[in-house]
Design an enzyme around this catalytic site. Sequence first.
Site, PDB file in Angstrom:
ATOM      1  N   TYR A  24      37.259  90.756 -73.583  1.00  0.00           N
ATOM      2  CA  TYR A  24      36.275  91.121 -72.573  1.00  0.00           C
ATOM      3  C   TYR A  24      36.704  90.580 -71.219  1.00  0.00           C
ATOM      4  O   TYR A  24      37.126  89.427 -71.108  1.00  0.00           O
ATOM      5  CB  TYR A  24      34.904  90.546 -72.936  1.00  0.00           C
ATOM      6  CG  TYR A  24      33.851  90.841 -71.884  1.00  0.00           C
ATOM      7  CD1 TYR A  24      33.076  91.995 -71.953  1.00  0.00           C
ATOM      8  CD2 TYR A  24      33.650  89.979 -70.801  1.00  0.00           C
ATOM      9  CE1 TYR A  24      32.134  92.284 -70.978  1.00  0.00           C
ATOM     10  CE2 TYR A  24      32.715  90.262 -69.816  1.00  0.00           C
ATOM     11  CZ  TYR A  24      31.959  91.414 -69.917  1.00  0.00           C
ATOM     12  OH  TYR A  24      31.040  91.708 -68.954  1.00  0.00           O
ATOM     13  N   GLU A  60      33.884  96.117 -65.087  1.00  0.00           N
ATOM     14  CA  GLU A  60      33.828  95.581 -66.441  1.00  0.00           C
ATOM     15  C   GLU A  60      34.803  96.332 -67.330  1.00  0.00           C
ATOM     16  O   GLU A  60      34.805  97.564 -67.338  1.00  0.00           O
ATOM     17  CB  GLU A  60      32.410  95.691 -67.011  1.00  0.00           C
ATOM     18  CG  GLU A  60      32.294  95.045 -68.381  1.00  0.00           C
ATOM     19  CD  GLU A  60      30.893  95.190 -68.971  1.00  0.00           C
ATOM     20  OE1 GLU A  60      30.239  94.171 -69.210  1.00  0.00           O
ATOM     21  OE2 GLU A  60      30.472  96.347 -69.191  1.00  0.00           O
TER      22      GLU A  60
END
Length: 385
Positions: free
Chosen positions: A109, A197
Amino acid sequence: MNVHEYQAKQIFREFGIPVPNGKMCTRDDSVREAAQELGGDTWVVKAQVHAGGRGKGGGVRVVRSLEEAEKAADDILNMRLVTAQTGEEGREVRKVLVEEGVAIQKELYLSMLVDRASNAPVIICSEAGGMEIEEVAAETPEKVLRETVEPNLGLRTYQTRRIAQALGLSGQTVRQAGKMLSNLYRLFQETDASMVEINPLVVTESGDLIALDAKLQFEDNALFRHDEIVALRDIDEEDPLEAQAAELNLSYIRLDGNIGCMVNGAGLAMATMDLIQYVGGSPANFLDVGGGASAASVEKAFRIILADPRVKAILINIFGGIVRCDRVAQGVAEAAGNVDLKVPVVVRLEGTNAEEAREILEASTIDFVVAANLREAAEKVVSAM
Ligand code: GDP
Ligand code: MN
């Protein structure tokens, strides 16, 4: 402003951030041909909507033949995609992204956003990326690293090393991460992004780093200097009433309740919403018609509130400072007369010419409920339902 994944990935490419090859398709395009052109033997078909959690909602399908690719695209384009971020009613899917499949070794992530507490960009990363990242952050926050970037210095090498380490990378992948992070930081600054993101950022089986998903959000107040980003806007993904309100220069945000609110000034609008909740109601929207609301803008705002079928009662709360209350009352009475009004309307007008305003409302053929103060207005609108 939000953009689709396929658009975000195009911007990633321009900034040298590796992404899989892919092609966006609508209902008019041949997904079979797109997959064939991409080559290989595995493809991923992904719903393109401005909402996350598509994987869990069935909006991301890995397929192993051209027939399957076609079938997956057909299914996705004919579904209402329901995810944790769409609400129960789901979203119509108008576009899919067909991509070459990637053999995943590990899902990581990585995100970058503006942190208001430190007034600086912050990079957030975790070795435990993928679809469960929310649980990871809630249950094992020690697996998430936050690295604040001092904007005058930019991203430092020791920081990229620290991030690579937190991501559990080694060997040449560390170098790839360094390059990716500096490109990402450049993208973030040059496009005036407020959020980037990548979830998942993956290490492939051959040990390369690639952005498998891409989410990009841009700062609305900087869009005036980014025509190329404004051009990416997809009106289909925006709430139609919010888009209409934006065109009229009204600050309007849809909420979940059923009391339509029309207020002048953001502070008064917030206070009005609070008070509605306090007396047991639930606002259907935030709407600030502006401190100097004119009769015309009041009428337009009124129409937008009425266009929302969930609205069961309306509260108009205007303080006449710059604007005169009688002008507002005129606008409200005219707008109400021009539409088929089926819900009760409670009005509280205070300030310049409030008395004349009350007379106008009382003389109107519409049965307005006039309130003397804000508390009373909130109580009246809740009981009027
Ligand atoms: P989101 O659920 O809306 O965030 O959509 P993502 O783009 O993150 O996709 C969800 C999941 O699908 C990822 O976490 C991966 O596990 C899987 N996925 C996406 N692309 C590929 C791919 O090319 N190969 C494989 N094997 N899995 C993929
Ligand atoms: Mn994702």
